[in-house]
Motif scaffolding. Structure first.
Motif, PDB file in Angstrom:
ATOM      1  N   ALA A 125       0.837  -1.199   0.000  1.00 18.89           N
ATOM      2  CA  ALA A 125       0.000   0.000   0.000  1.00 18.89           C
ATOM      3  C   ALA A 125       0.875   1.253   0.000  1.00 18.89           C
ATOM      4  O   ALA A 125       1.911   1.320   0.660  1.00 18.89           O
ATOM      5  CB  ALA A 125      -0.919  -0.001   1.212  1.00 18.89           C
ATOM      6  N   PHE A 126       0.431   2.242  -0.756  1.00 11.61           N
ATOM      7  CA  PHE A 126       1.166   3.497  -0.883  1.00 11.61           C
ATOM      8  C   PHE A 126       0.204   4.653  -0.688  1.00 11.61           C
ATOM      9  O   PHE A 126      -0.827   4.739  -1.352  1.00 11.61           O
ATOM     10  CB  PHE A 126       1.814   3.587  -2.264  1.00 11.61           C
ATOM     11  CG  PHE A 126       2.369   4.943  -2.591  1.00 11.61           C
ATOM     12  CD1 PHE A 126       3.486   5.434  -1.939  1.00 11.61           C
ATOM     13  CD2 PHE A 126       1.752   5.749  -3.543  1.00 11.61           C
ATOM     14  CE1 PHE A 126       3.991   6.681  -2.221  1.00 11.61           C
ATOM     15  CE2 PHE A 126       2.251   7.007  -3.840  1.00 11.61           C
ATOM     16  CZ  PHE A 126       3.376   7.475  -3.172  1.00 11.61           C
TER      17      PHE A 126
ATOM     18  N   LEU B 279     -11.653  10.642  -8.322  1.00 11.15           N
ATOM     19  CA  LEU B 279     -11.153   9.598  -7.437  1.00 11.15           C
ATOM     20  C   LEU B 279     -11.894   9.686  -6.110  1.00 11.15           C
ATOM     21  O   LEU B 279     -12.131  10.780  -5.591  1.00 11.15           O
ATOM     22  CB  LEU B 279      -9.651   9.764  -7.186  1.00 11.15           C
ATOM     23  CG  LEU B 279      -8.672   9.359  -8.283  1.00 11.15           C
ATOM     24  CD1 LEU B 279      -7.247   9.700  -7.849  1.00 11.15           C
ATOM     25  CD2 LEU B 279      -8.775   7.876  -8.601  1.00 11.15           C
ATOM     26  N   GLU B 280     -12.250   8.542  -5.561  1.00 10.75           N
ATOM     27  CA  GLU B 280     -12.865   8.505  -4.240  1.00 10.75           C
ATOM     28  C   GLU B 280     -11.771   8.470  -3.185  1.00 10.75           C
ATOM     29  O   GLU B 280     -10.839   7.672  -3.276  1.00 10.75           O
ATOM     30  CB  GLU B 280     -13.763   7.271  -4.096  1.00 10.75           C
ATOM     31  CG  GLU B 280     -15.074   7.366  -4.842  1.00 10.75           C
ATOM     32  CD  GLU B 280     -15.962   8.466  -4.277  1.00 10.75           C
ATOM     33  OE1 GLU B 280     -15.978   8.647  -3.034  1.00 10.75           O
ATOM     34  OE2 GLU B 280     -16.637   9.148  -5.071  1.00 10.75           O
ATOM     35  N   PRO B 281     -11.847   9.324  -2.170  1.00 16.29           N
ATOM     36  CA  PRO B 281     -10.817   9.308  -1.134  1.00 16.29           C
ATOM     37  C   PRO B 281     -10.878   8.038  -0.298  1.00 16.29           C
ATOM     38  O   PRO B 281     -11.955   7.470  -0.085  1.00 16.29           O
ATOM     39  CB  PRO B 281     -11.139  10.553  -0.294  1.00 16.29           C
ATOM     40  CG  PRO B 281     -12.564  10.851  -0.576  1.00 16.29           C
ATOM     41  CD  PRO B 281     -12.846  10.382  -1.969  1.00 16.29           C
ATOM     42  N   SER B 282      -9.715   7.603   0.175  1.00 18.51           N
ATOM     43  CA  SER B 282      -9.661   6.481   1.110  1.00 18.51           C
ATOM     44  C   SER B 282      -9.989   6.943   2.519  1.00 18.51           C
ATOM     45  O   SER B 282     -10.383   6.142   3.375  1.00 18.51           O
ATOM     46  CB  SER B 282      -8.257   5.853   1.103  1.00 18.51           C
ATOM     47  OG  SER B 282      -7.869   5.492  -0.199  1.00 18.51           O
ATOM     48  N   ALA B 283      -9.779   8.235   2.773  1.00 17.60           N
ATOM     49  CA  ALA B 283     -10.079   8.820   4.081  1.00 17.60           C
ATOM     50  C   ALA B 283     -10.474  10.275   3.876  1.00 17.60           C
ATOM     51  O   ALA B 283     -10.097  10.899   2.880  1.00 17.60           O
ATOM     52  CB  ALA B 283      -8.861   8.718   5.001  1.00 17.60           C
ATOM     53  N   GLY B 284     -11.220  10.813   4.846  1.00 18.47           N
ATOM     54  CA  GLY B 284     -11.630  12.205   4.767  1.00 18.47           C
ATOM     55  C   GLY B 284     -12.797  12.412   3.820  1.00 18.47           C
ATOM     56  O   GLY B 284     -13.372  11.459   3.284  1.00 18.47           O
TER      57      GLY B 284
END
Length: 574
Positions: A335-336, A373-378
């Motif tokens: 993961a990056f 793009l969908e955020p992974s957080a926030g």
């Protein structure tokens, strides 16, 4: 081959004419280059500078181009040379570094094998010797652990590393002349500085002659002894780089220099270089005349994400707000985090510049702000429609559809079905961005780079957005076209109250267009604030590093910076 007589020019061009069908690309050009000297050929797209450079290696032969005049390179009459002599010239006595290393390198073969093949074609010898030479030149251009890296393929290298590999390939056979065609156009400022320093060191250590083709006047100032300004296939002005850039004599040269974005203001009527970033008195960012929207009050600095930030006062018109944005790619150990905990706000009529090197996360952030793009957080809160203008208008426009239909897409997506109303609205939008409304049925290949970018802006405006995210919108354009596009965006912003997020690696352009700036590194904002404050007195070492790498129009200042970078490199290596 006959060696170049002592005192004779390494390159001698006299009365060069190049035509492609009815188009005369080069019209009576003459110049010379001595061994070990460096000449910068500067001009806008279509000026004939690249066509002239290609002629030095006979690259127009067999293309249908008509070439006349005298071209002598390392003692060889290029126009009269046989095909065998030209093959020996290319890569042997003279070598070329092209703009796009990805298209110049074979994706299927390792970097080392490609360099070794060039060496064996020109020098012969065993595979072992050729392999050893490949490692030697890779090491010479600063690629770490050259023996191991030589076994890598092009896609495993960064943009700067690929450009170094191309330079290594050019050096494999110890040429006398290096022709570099826009070698730093797509590179970050720090990587660009490294490549320009490398070219300078190669000239000093190897005695190479350098012909540098560029539309970036700052790049020429960093790298050459003399500059030749071209327009419409002809020489406009030529002379030592310092005097020409400090006191140009020709109106076109003055106009070209006036379009160059600067890190600090230039006195009215002056084309000289700006002061060093962070120097005393380095305030104000609109040397090019970009007015701050009257609707946008001066921001106030408060704690923000990753450093000083700006937050609108209560009641001010916030168009978009991002809180704790994060985006990760891959899973588990692979993961990056491309973006890591970024918060920001943008108001109506305001421009937020986002700068950083490749991999800093700025483009990923821009795509999350738009919703691509969908955020992974926030999360992101938008008060209206948000559109995007992309870096490459060629790839963002369908080549099989007319530009009018591309601009009409947002209208049809919004439910408009009446073709008459659609064509009328598209005509208004085309005219609004400075294009001929009658070119509705034209296709992307029929437009210049700047015109295609105007089409992209028209398409973004069709949805009547409150915010436009511009992702490197002028990075591929020459300076005068850059100035036209940024002036258009500023005009639209003033008239429509648009908010802009301007994502770019060119810090001078960002200063020219922005009210505030956020500096990104490794997915985080390391510094944020009013553009005058961040540029005039940067607090973060990374910001200072970026600003120090921006090309200077003053060759003397460029030399001082180059020496400082060399000293820093020595200290870091010790």
């Amino acid at each position: 081959m006959t060696p170049v007589p002592a005192g004779a020019p390494l390159v001698e061009v006299d009365g060069l004419h190049i035509s492609f069908g009815d188009v005369r690309a080069v019209d009576g050009l003459s110049f010379s280059l001595q061994p070990g000297a460096a000449l910068g050929v500067v001009g806008e797209s279509g000026s004939g500078k690249s066509a002239s450079a290609y002629a030095l290696l006979g690259l127009h032969r067999g293309t249908g181009a008509r070439v006349s005049g005298t071209i002598r390179v390392a003692g060889i009459d290029v126009n009269a040379a046989s095909d065998a002599e030209l093959r020996s010239l290319r890569g042997g006595l003279a070598a070329m570094v092209f703009q796009d290393p990805l298209s110049s390198l074979d994706p299927y073969y390792t970097i080392g094998d490609q360099i070794a093949e060039v060496y064996r074609v020109h020098k012969g010898g065993s595979r072992r010797a050729a392999r050893a030479r490949a490692i030697t030149v890779l090491d010479r251009v600063g690629i770490p652990d050259a023996a191991r890296k030589s076994r890598s393929r092009p896609h495993e290298f960064s943009g700067g590393m690929r450009q170094r590999a191309l330079i290594a390939m050019a050096l494999a056979c110890e040429p006398r002349l290096l022709i570099a065609d826009e070698p730093t156009t797509a590179l970050d400022v720090t990587v660009q500085a490294q490549i320009l320093d490398l070219l300078h060191d190669l000239r000093r250590d190897e005695g190479l002659g350098l012909l540098l083709v560029t539309h970036d006047v700052g790049v020429a100032a960093e790298s050459v002894d003399e500059v030749l300004v071209m327009r419409a296939g002809r020489e406009v002005e030529r002379g030592p780089v310092g005097p020409v850039l400090a006191s140009p004599q020709e109106p076109y040269t003055k106009a070209l220099l006036s379009a160059v974005p600067r890190l600090s203001p230039t006195p009215s009527g002056s084309t000289g270089d700006a002061a060093e970033p962070g120097a005393a008195g380095d305030t104000g960012n609109r040397a090019s005349g970009r007015p701050r929207s009257a609707a946008v009050p001066s921001p106030r600095t408060v704690p923000g994400s990753g450093g000083a930030g700006t937050r609108p006062a209560a009641g001010e018109d916030v168009v978009i707000e991002a809180v704790g944005l994060g985006k990760s790619f891959g899973r588990g150990r692979a993961a990056f985090a491309a973006v890591d905990g970024v918060s920001l706000q943008v108001r109506r009529g305001e421009t937020l510049g986002i700068v950083g090197e490749s991999g800093s996360g700025k483009t990923t952030l821009g795509r999350m702000l738009v919703g691509l793009l969908e955020p992974s957080a926030g999360h992101v809160t938008r008060s209206g429609d948000v559109q995007m203008v992309f870096q490459d208008p060629v790839s963002s426009l369908n080549p099989r559809r007319s530009i009018g239909e591309s601009v009409a897409d947002p209208l049809r997506a919004a439910g408009e079905r009446d073709d008459t109303r659609i064509r009328a609205r598209v005509a208004e939008l085309l005219a609004r961005v400075g294009l001929d409304p009658d070119r509705y049925d034209g296709y992307p290949h029929e437009f210049s780079g700047g015109q295609r970018q105007r089409v992209g802006i028209a398409r973004a405006l069709a949805a009547e957005p409150k915010l436009i995210v511009c992702d490197e919108p002028v990075s591929a354009l020459d300076v005068t076209t850059q100035a036209q596009v940024t002036a258009l965006l500023a005009e639209l912003q003033r008239e429509l109250g648009l908010a802009l997020v301007f994502v770019a690696h060119d810090l001078a352009v960002v200063r020219q267009v922005s009210d505030r700036v956020a500096v990104m590194r490794r997915g985080r904002i390391v510094e944020e604030g009013e553009v005058d404050v961040v540029y005039g007195a940067p607090k973060d070492p990374y910001t200072r590093q970026l600003l120090a790498a921006v090309p200077s129009l003053d060759p003397a200042l460029a030399a001082v910076r180059r020496a400082a970078r060399r000293e820093e490199a020595h200290v870091a290596a010790a």
